[in-house]
Design a protein around this motif. Structure first.
Motif, short mmCIF file in Angstrom:
data_model
loop_
_atom_site.label_atom_id
_atom_site.label_comp_id
_atom_site.label_asym_id
_atom_site.label_seq_id
_atom_site.Cartn_x
_atom_site.Cartn_y
_atom_site.Cartn_z
N GLU A 197 0.83 -1.22 0.00
CA GLU A 197 0.00 0.00 0.00
C GLU A 197 0.86 1.26 0.00
N ARG A 199 4.00 1.55 -0.99
CA ARG A 199 4.72 1.66 -2.27
C ARG A 199 3.80 2.22 -3.35
N ASP A 200 2.55 1.77 -3.36
CA ASP A 200 1.57 2.30 -4.33
C ASP A 200 1.38 3.80 -4.10
N ARG A 203 4.31 5.82 -5.45
CA ARG A 203 4.21 5.94 -6.92
C ARG A 203 3.18 7.00 -7.29
N HIS A 204 2.05 7.00 -6.56
CA HIS A 204 0.98 7.96 -6.82
C HIS A 204 1.46 9.39 -6.52
#
Length: 334
Positions: A197, A199-200, A203-204
């Protein structure tokens, strides 16, 4: 004139920062020393626009000093650190609007959760707070707390796990909405689902922020960063994309060698072979040693004859692909 430039700089410090594709964070020839040792030596790199940059180094390599220089908390002995051309050291307290920081050790204060979250942005509404808490996966936590956002956080933060404290700090920085975010070991203490979560989320964030992530976990850097800086004893030894870095060290330039020999005897032979740019001991038993060999030209024949001459049989010699872990060990090994 000079006063106009000074005026422009002062204005830049107090404007609400807008980070764009053309924005820059730049270090040029930076040196910094503590009384007992030189921490950074002639460090240069530039980040333009929205990026995810990973800084990897062993403990004591200079990562923390680098972060302090970027924030303007320390001034370089020589060279410059600039944010959109403005020296980092001239921002003072205004830097908190430009650079958000999440340390590995997260501090929560003895006030309500809402007040803790508003430290970087006192005007944040409850709606905004709930939105960022959802982003970092903490909505359920607030529902469970006896007083919700009004729950008092004791100073030691014992009410929350390490992972929760880390994500509260991340929510605090998201509310602050700074264009540049420095993360120190962002997934330490999190379970595998939370790691994915976060890491996502990183990236976002990088769609409209610059994220500089400091870590010693190479899989972390590979998973979220588009550039990797490897720092060794205060110097950058490499600055590249994770993919290019692995490719460069494996494209015809890397062999796996297994010899029937004690590792010390095998290393003595390797010391005598010209053209080896680096080596990593991958494994050993009592009478075998396995190495990754990096080379500037094809030296397979030279290796074969060197081991034959020493009376040590070569059990295997084949091309190989270096992992980012091996690249890191090779570049930071003494």
């Amino acid at each position: 004139g000079a006063s106009d430039v000074a005026g422009d700089e002062a204005a830049a410090l107090h404007d609400v920062p807008v980070w764009s594709e053309d924005s820059t964070l730049e270090l040029d020839g930076v040196r910094f020393s503590y009384p007992e040792h030189e921490a950074l030596s002639d460090v240069s790199f530039a980040v333009r626009g929205f990026a995810r940059v990973g800084v990897i180094g062993a403990s004591g390599s200079g990562k923390s000093t680098l972060a302090s220089l970027i924030r303007g908390d320390l001034a370089p002995a020589s060279g410059s650190v600039t944010l959109n051309g403005v020296p980092a050291g001239s921002f003072g307290d205004a830097m908190a609007r430009h650079i958000g920081v999440i340390q590995q050790q997260t501090y929560l204060f003895n006030m309500t959760l809402r007040e803790n979250l508003r430290i970087g942005n006192p005007a944040a509404t409850d709606g905004q707070i709930r939105e960022v808490l959802a982003h970092v996966g903490l909505s359920g936590l607030v529902e469970r707390l006896p007083e919700g956002l009004d729950t008092l956080v004791d100073e030691a933060g014992m009410r929350f796990s390490g992972g929760e404290r880390h994500r509260i700090a991340l929510a605090r920085v998201l509310l602050q909405d700074t264009p540049v975010i420095l993360l120190d070991e962002p997934t330490v203490g999190l379970d595998p689902k939370q790691v994915v979560e976060i890491r996502d989320l990183i990236r976002h964030l990088a769609k409209d922020h610059t994220v500089i992530l400091s870590s010693h976990i190479l899989s972390e850097i590979r998973a979220v960063c588009d550039r990797v800086l490897i720092i060794r004893k205060g110097r950058f030894v490499v600055c590249d994309t994770p993919e290019d870095l692995e490719e460069k060290l494996s494209a015809g330039g890397s062999l796996e060698l297994t010899a029937k020999a004690a590792s010390e005897a095998a290393e003595a032979v390797l010391d005598r072979v010209a053209g080896i740019t680096g080596r990593t001991l991958l494994g050993r038993t009592e009478d075998t040693a396995r190495f990754a060999i990096h080379m500037e030209r094809d030296i397979r024949e030279a290796l074969f004859f060197a081991f034959a001459e020493a009376g040590l049989p070569l059990l295997e010699l084949r091309p190989r692909t270096a992992s980012l872990e091996e690249v890191f060990l090779d570049l930071t090994d003494d």
